[in-house]
Design an enzyme around this catalytic site. Structure first.
Site, mmCIF file in Angstrom:
data_model
loop_
_atom_site.group_PDB
_atom_site.id
_atom_site.type_symbol
_atom_site.label_atom_id
_atom_site.label_comp_id
_atom_site.label_asym_id
_atom_site.label_seq_id
_atom_site.Cartn_x
_atom_site.Cartn_y
_atom_site.Cartn_z
ATOM 1 N N TYR A 1 0.802 -1.234 0.000
ATOM 2 C CA TYR A 1 0.000 0.000 0.000
ATOM 3 C C TYR A 1 0.830 1.277 0.000
ATOM 4 O O TYR A 1 0.509 2.238 0.689
ATOM 5 C CB TYR A 1 -0.976 0.019 1.191
ATOM 6 C CG TYR A 1 -1.559 -1.314 1.559
ATOM 7 C CD1 TYR A 1 -2.093 -2.155 0.577
ATOM 8 C CD2 TYR A 1 -1.582 -1.755 2.872
ATOM 9 C CE1 TYR A 1 -2.627 -3.396 0.901
ATOM 10 C CE2 TYR A 1 -2.124 -2.989 3.213
ATOM 11 C CZ TYR A 1 -2.641 -3.812 2.219
ATOM 12 O OH TYR A 1 -3.154 -5.043 2.536
ATOM 13 N N HIS A 2 1.888 1.294 -0.811
ATOM 14 C CA HIS A 2 2.762 2.467 -0.873
ATOM 15 C C HIS A 2 2.983 2.939 -2.308
ATOM 16 O O HIS A 2 4.120 3.046 -2.767
ATOM 17 C CB HIS A 2 4.130 2.150 -0.232
ATOM 18 C CG HIS A 2 4.064 1.730 1.192
ATOM 19 N ND1 HIS A 2 5.002 0.890 1.780
ATOM 20 C CD2 HIS A 2 3.159 2.026 2.167
ATOM 21 C CE1 HIS A 2 4.674 0.696 3.046
ATOM 22 N NE2 HIS A 2 3.566 1.367 3.302
ATOM 23 N N PRO A 3 1.928 3.252 -3.062
ATOM 24 C CA PRO A 3 2.132 3.696 -4.440
ATOM 25 C C PRO A 3 2.712 5.107 -4.496
ATOM 26 O O PRO A 3 2.282 5.999 -3.778
ATOM 27 C CB PRO A 3 0.717 3.657 -5.030
ATOM 28 C CG PRO A 3 -0.176 3.923 -3.857
ATOM 29 C CD PRO A 3 0.498 3.254 -2.690
#
Length: 557
Positions: free
Chosen positions: A470-472
């Site tokens: 969850y780190h775009p």
């Protein structure tokens, strides 16, 4: 009102910071536009509520990267916060800045003013470190950083087991050296989530010069020639135009900001033409350079039944017990980030700095926690995450409608080097599980499974099961090359009155969780927008009754 000085699109990690800082001057009329709703929910402010908000649709856009060719054509789930505070309202609350070299690399790529020494003052300005101040930690900032109030016995066994097999003990992942294992510090205050909305927005909501609009989709940025003069929003079935006297600032995240630019006719013609959108400003880098941390799970049975198994009678009893502790003391597992312990390790001795991050969960999980049968099992899970992947993806449009989700191509594990790193990571985690400390709890390995041993078998498991953490970032990258979208002051190349301020401007992915860096970017951007100088840091050591205490002050000119 329909006219403001500054319009901020996106009330997430960066947008809430900007709303606070830009409205400090009462002469500035500021409007914050958020597509999601209110964050006033116990699922958000009770930290363990992330076990519900991340896998399910509560305050979550539940995006998907569909049919990913590099992952055996699987859909990859991409949760994002659908509320004030954005993803900082549903994340695991881990406070991580990344490695010094990450930011020095930004500067080496031509982004002057973005080295570690340049950005550190903004981390310090943002932070209130409960441990106290030092050269690398600040106090008095809006974002509260605390030690975890929940320290599960399994999480502790992981730390001891990793140290036993040769990893370093590290009490501060944001200190001088990131390498090692230990407890994660969290963005919590008095046992409750301290999101960007809690830290920056709610304390100033009563400012008469600040307007906050929720459930308002931004349809496009309004251009007058090569100048952004406002935005068009959609609320239900109505459309409305808002105008900016000074600037429009996109803070909608690595998926949302490029989507809005493309909807506005800003981007590559080949992305716009299929949706009959006129190209008003050719900028080929919009939506390109997508980077994300690939992640795979190792899950084992807990033969002692010490773990959290929420659907088992004993597990439910623990939840009830801890609910009482939370109500009266703000303690217990409901204060947990779920990923209480973990670390930053090297996948091989030849690696110069940590290239893997581990998150330990004292519960069995699979598929982002969406496989409910795992809640019936006593077990623990270890996330293995690549910190600096070589693979790159892209964001495009599914349609010309602002309420449709963007098209996301993560392209995870396209590069063999990324796959090789994950394989090495699984092998290292298995060594940690076999330590005397953790093997006291570990039973049968669920995932990948004891029958999955050689590299080919592990690669097959990874293709079929890996996800991300969850780190775009990176889809509106900062730089001066042909694919850069913004300059070092985060102004969109070739346009006036438009900036992008969020994780999408990162040219390369940082080594760790991206929430604190997104807030740092917004703190720095606010000073640039207001033409303030970089905060000055004054550090002194003061001896008091044979005890040396560190004091630090950060102030803007």
């Amino acid at each position: 009102m329909t006219e403001f000085d500054y319009i901020i699109v996106g009330g997430g990690s960066a947008g809430c910071v900007l709303a606070n800082r830009l409205s400090e001057n009462p002469d500035h009329q500021v409007c914050l536009v958020e597509a999601g709703g209110s964050d006033k929910s116990p699922l958000i402010y009770i930290p363990a509520g992330a076990a519900i908000t991340v896998p399910h649709g509560f305050h979550n856009w539940q995006l998907n990267a569909e049919a990913q060719s590099t992952m055996n054509n699987r859909d990859i789930y991409c949760p994002r916060g659908k509320t004030l505070g954005g993803s900082s309202s549903i994340n695991a609350m881990l406070y991580i800045r990344g490695q010094k070299e990450d930011y020095d690399q930004w500067a080496a790529l031509g982004n002057e003013g973005w080295s570690f020494n340049d950005v550190l003052p903004y981390f310090l300005k943002s932070q209130n470190q409960e441990r106290g101040a030092s050269e690398l930690h600040g106090i008095g900032g809006p974002l509260n950083v605390a030690d975890p109030r929940s320290q599960h016995c399994l999480s502790e066994a992981f730390i001891k087991g990793a140290i036993e097999v040769g990893e370093k003990n590290n009490p501060d992942f944001n200190g001088a050296d990131q390498e090692g294992v230990g407890w994660y510090q969290v963005t919590q205050k008095e046992g409750q989530r301290c999101s960007s909305a809690a830290a920056y927005l709610h304390p100033v909501m009563d400012r008469p010069n600040l307007t906050v609009m929720t459930k308002s989709h931004t349809a496009r940025v309004i251009l007058e020639g090569k100048k952004a003069i406002g935005i068009e929003i959609v609320r239900g079935v109505t459309r409305r135009k808002l105008f900016a006297r000074k600037e429009v600032i996109l803070s909608a995240g690595a998926y949302g900001s490029p989507q809005i630019m493309l909807l506005s006719g800003i981007g590559a013609r080949d992305k716009l033409a299929p949706h009959n959108i006129d190209c008003l400003h050719e900028l080929p880098g919009v939506g390109e350079n997508l980077q994300e941390h690939p992640d795979v799970l190792v899950v084992a049975n807990d033969k002692t039944a010490s773990s959290m198994a929420f659907a088992r009678p004993m597990g439910m009893g623990r939840v009830i017990r801890d609910a009482v502790k939370y109500i009266y003391k703000r303690e217990g597992f409901l204060t947990s980030s779920l990923a209480e312990s973990g670390g930053f390790i090297k996948s091989s001795p030849e690696v110069e700095r940590p290239d893997l991050q581990l998150h330990f969960i004292p519960a069995a999980m699979e598929d982002h926690g969406r496989k409910l049968s795992r809640y019936l099992q006593y077990g623990f899970s270890i996330h293995v995450c690549i910190l600096r992947p070589d693979s790159r993806g892209r964001v495009s449009l599914n349609s010309a409608s602002p309420t449709d989700n963007p098209e996301i191509q993560l392209n995870l594990l396209e590069k063999q080097a990324d796959m090789d790193c994950l394989v090495r990571g699984i092998k290292r985690v298995r060594q940690i599980i076999q330590s005397s400390e953790l093997s006291r709890y570990a039973g049968e390995e669920y995932l990948p499974g004891s029958d999955v041993q050689d590299d080919d078998e592990l690669e097959s498991y990874i293709r079929n099961n890996a996800n991300h953490i969850y780190h775009p970032v990176g889809t509106c990258k900062m730089g001066a090359d042909d694919m850069a979208v913004v300059d070092t002051r985060l102004k969109v190349h070739g346009l006036e009155g438009l900036r992008v301020v969020d994780a999408s401007i990162m040219p390369t992915l940082i080594s760790g969780n991206t929430n604190a860096p997104a807030m740092m970017i917004a703190e720095k951007a606010a000073d640039m927008i207001l033409d303030k100088n970089q905060p000055k840091i004054h550090f002194e050591k003061v001896t008091e009754t044979e005890k040396t205490q560190s004091r630090i002050s950060v102030y803007s000119s």
